[in-house]
Scaffold this motif. Structure first.
Motif, short mmCIF file in Angstrom:
data_model
loop_
_atom_site.label_atom_id
_atom_site.label_comp_id
_atom_site.label_asym_id
_atom_site.label_seq_id
_atom_site.Cartn_x
_atom_site.Cartn_y
_atom_site.Cartn_z
N UNK A 1 8.15 12.02 7.96
CA UNK A 1 7.88 10.50 7.34
C UNK A 1 6.47 10.21 7.22
N UNK A 2 6.34 8.79 6.39
CA UNK A 2 5.16 8.25 6.34
C UNK A 2 4.72 7.22 7.21
N UNK A 3 3.50 7.42 7.59
CA UNK A 3 2.82 6.49 8.82
C UNK A 3 2.97 4.97 8.23
N UNK A 4 3.47 4.16 9.12
CA UNK A 4 3.55 2.78 8.60
C UNK A 4 3.17 1.91 9.95
N UNK A 5 2.43 2.47 10.59
CA UNK A 5 1.82 1.66 12.01
C UNK A 5 1.08 2.78 12.48
N UNK A 6 -0.22 2.44 13.11
CA UNK A 6 -1.38 3.08 13.63
C UNK A 6 -1.72 2.18 14.60
N UNK A 7 -1.75 2.35 15.69
CA UNK A 7 -2.69 1.49 16.89
C UNK A 7 -3.88 1.71 17.19
N UNK A 8 -4.67 0.99 17.86
CA UNK A 8 -6.05 1.36 18.16
C UNK A 8 -6.35 2.78 18.91
N UNK A 9 -5.23 2.85 19.66
CA UNK A 9 -5.17 3.82 20.69
C UNK A 9 -5.05 5.13 19.94
N UNK A 10 -4.21 5.33 18.85
CA UNK A 10 -4.15 6.23 17.90
C UNK A 10 -5.32 6.60 17.26
N UNK A 11 -6.13 5.86 16.67
CA UNK A 11 -7.09 5.97 15.97
C UNK A 11 -8.31 6.34 16.90
N UNK A 12 -8.44 5.78 18.24
CA UNK A 12 -9.29 6.32 19.12
C UNK A 12 -9.13 7.81 19.41
N UNK A 13 -7.94 8.15 19.75
CA UNK A 13 -7.77 9.60 20.38
C UNK A 13 -7.82 10.46 18.96
N UNK A 14 -7.48 10.21 17.90
CA UNK A 14 -7.42 11.14 16.66
C UNK A 14 -8.92 10.98 15.97
N UNK A 15 -9.49 10.00 16.04
CA UNK A 15 -10.62 9.89 15.07
C UNK A 15 -10.41 9.40 13.61
N UNK A 16 -9.06 9.11 13.24
CA UNK A 16 -8.65 8.83 12.13
C UNK A 16 -8.30 7.31 11.89
N UNK A 17 -8.98 6.33 11.14
CA UNK A 17 -9.04 5.12 11.21
C UNK A 17 -7.44 4.60 10.50
N UNK A 18 -6.96 3.44 11.03
CA UNK A 18 -5.77 2.95 10.50
C UNK A 18 -5.67 3.12 9.05
N UNK A 19 -6.55 2.69 8.46
CA UNK A 19 -6.56 2.74 6.60
C UNK A 19 -6.59 4.21 6.06
N UNK A 20 -6.96 5.21 7.27
CA UNK A 20 -6.78 6.51 6.39
C UNK A 20 -5.57 7.26 6.47
N UNK A 21 -4.70 6.64 7.67
CA UNK A 21 -3.23 7.31 7.85
C UNK A 21 -2.22 6.49 7.18
N UNK A 22 -2.31 5.43 7.14
CA UNK A 22 -1.11 4.44 6.53
C UNK A 22 -0.75 4.96 5.31
N UNK A 23 0.47 5.28 5.17
CA UNK A 23 1.33 5.99 3.96
C UNK A 23 1.14 7.41 3.99
N UNK A 24 0.37 7.80 4.72
CA UNK A 24 0.33 9.47 4.64
C UNK A 24 1.60 10.10 5.21
N UNK A 25 1.79 11.18 4.87
CA UNK A 25 2.81 11.98 5.57
C UNK A 25 2.43 12.66 6.82
N UNK A 26 2.68 12.16 7.88
CA UNK A 26 2.01 12.39 9.26
C UNK A 26 2.18 14.03 9.47
N UNK A 27 3.28 14.68 9.29
CA UNK A 27 3.56 15.94 9.52
C UNK A 27 2.71 16.90 8.63
#
Length: 101
Positions: A1-27
């Motif tokens: 599925x495509x990412x449609x939410x990415x909170x601050x903690x996810x960004x902190x843990x992964x180093x990927x900003x919300x703008x980078x992951x939104x709409x991307x295929x997570x898997x």
């Protein structure tokens, strides 16, 4: 599925900003090849109403560090009970896994 939410903690843990992951295929984009099928299965099952708890898998951060994640995948339903998506909640368990080793 495509990412449609990415909170601050996810960004902190992964180093990927919300703008980078939104709409991307997570898997396809963020999960290592050896775990793609199993993670996809957990997410697909949640979309079919079969939730998963305490599923562990590695994730690699933007700077290529390995993070061990404990995932709970929950089905999202509308007021009529129809499945409208899934919510994945991950917890960084890297330190715990290192202490167990």
């Amino acid at each position: 599925g495509r990412v449609n939410e990415w909170n601050n903690k996810a960004a902190e843990i992964t180093g990927f900003a919300r703008t980078e992951v939104m709409g991307q295929n997570l898997v396809q984009v963020y999960i290592t090849e050896e775990y793609r099928d199993s993670v996809r299965g957990v997410l697909d099952n949640a979309l079919k109403g079969r939730e998963a708890a305490n599923f562990e898998f590695p994730l690699y951060t933007s700077d290529k560090r390995r993070v061990d994640v404990l995932l709970n995948a929950t089905t999202r339903r509308d007021v009529s009970g129809n499945v409208v998506g899934m919510l994945g909640v991950g917890q960084d368990i890297t330190e715990r896994k290192m202490a167990e080793a």
